[in-house]
Design a protein around this motif. Structure first.
Motif, short mmCIF file in Angstrom:
data_model
loop_
_atom_site.label_atom_id
_atom_site.label_comp_id
_atom_site.label_asym_id
_atom_site.label_seq_id
_atom_site.Cartn_x
_atom_site.Cartn_y
_atom_site.Cartn_z
N HIS A 83 -12.21 -8.92 44.02
CA HIS A 83 -11.06 -9.69 44.50
C HIS A 83 -10.51 -10.49 43.33
O HIS A 83 -11.10 -10.55 42.26
N SER A 84 -9.36 -11.14 43.57
CA SER A 84 -8.78 -12.00 42.54
C SER A 84 -8.38 -13.36 43.10
O SER A 84 -7.53 -14.04 42.55
N ASP A 120 -7.88 -17.37 32.61
CA ASP A 120 -9.31 -17.60 32.87
C ASP A 120 -10.17 -16.40 32.50
O ASP A 120 -11.39 -16.44 32.67
N MET A 121 -9.56 -15.34 32.02
CA MET A 121 -10.30 -14.15 31.58
C MET A 121 -9.78 -13.68 30.23
O MET A 121 -9.27 -12.58 30.08
N ALA A 157 -14.09 -14.59 27.55
CA ALA A 157 -14.33 -16.03 27.66
C ALA A 157 -13.85 -16.37 29.07
O ALA A 157 -12.65 -16.34 29.34
N LEU A 158 -14.79 -16.60 29.98
CA LEU A 158 -14.47 -16.75 31.40
C LEU A 158 -14.53 -18.20 31.84
O LEU A 158 -15.48 -18.91 31.53
N THR A 159 -13.49 -18.62 32.55
CA THR A 159 -13.43 -19.99 33.05
C THR A 159 -12.84 -19.97 34.47
O THR A 159 -12.48 -18.92 34.99
N GLY A 160 -12.73 -21.13 35.06
CA GLY A 160 -12.04 -21.30 36.34
C GLY A 160 -12.56 -20.44 37.46
O GLY A 160 -13.76 -20.22 37.62
N LEU A 194 -17.80 -14.86 39.60
CA LEU A 194 -18.94 -14.15 39.01
C LEU A 194 -20.25 -14.86 39.32
O LEU A 194 -21.26 -14.23 39.62
N ALA A 195 -20.23 -16.19 39.29
CA ALA A 195 -21.43 -16.95 39.65
C ALA A 195 -21.81 -16.70 41.11
O ALA A 195 -22.99 -16.56 41.44
N GLU A 196 -20.81 -16.60 41.96
CA GLU A 196 -21.06 -16.31 43.38
C GLU A 196 -21.72 -14.94 43.56
O GLU A 196 -22.56 -14.77 44.44
#
Length: 119
Positions: A58-59, A66-67, A80-83, A89-91
């Protein structure tokens, strides 16, 4: 353990026409460190971001910046992943994201694998 896989293909000429029609797309789609690259490289980075979205599934609450696609010391691509992207991804429990990109014959392709430790 693999938790997500994504692949995307971009027609470089079509992508270039989109950028010419809407010049602000570069600012919208790419972080400052990605801008200024040749169109074929931008197309590969766009494919990488689309492949990452597919790997996550999903997005929701994703932002293009953020990617950011970055390179390590050996010039291997990664993110470099943020937000919202990092949160998604953590989920999933993903602690590693692998990226491969290429461009040839008028096309750019990217492949993403998200994985987590089996334990």
């Amino acid at each position: 353990m693999i938790v997500g896989v994504g692949v995307d293909l971009v027609d470089v000429a079509r992508f270039e026409r989109s950028l010419e029609r809407t010049p602000r797309l570069i600012e919208r789609l790419f972080a400052p460190g990605e801008r200024g690259l040749p169109v074929r490289s931008l197309a590969a980075r766009f494919a990488a971001k689309e492949a990452l979205i597919k790997a996550v599934g999903h997005s929701t609450e994703f932002r293009w910046h953020d990617m950011e696609v970055v390179s390590d010391a050996e010039r291997n691509p990664g993110f470099a992943l943020t937000g919202g992207v990092a949160a998604a991804l953590a989920e999933l429990g993903a602690d590693r994201v692998h990226l491969s990109m290429t461009h040839d014959g008028g096309h750019a392709v990217a492949f993403v694998v998200a994985e987590r430790d089996a334990g």
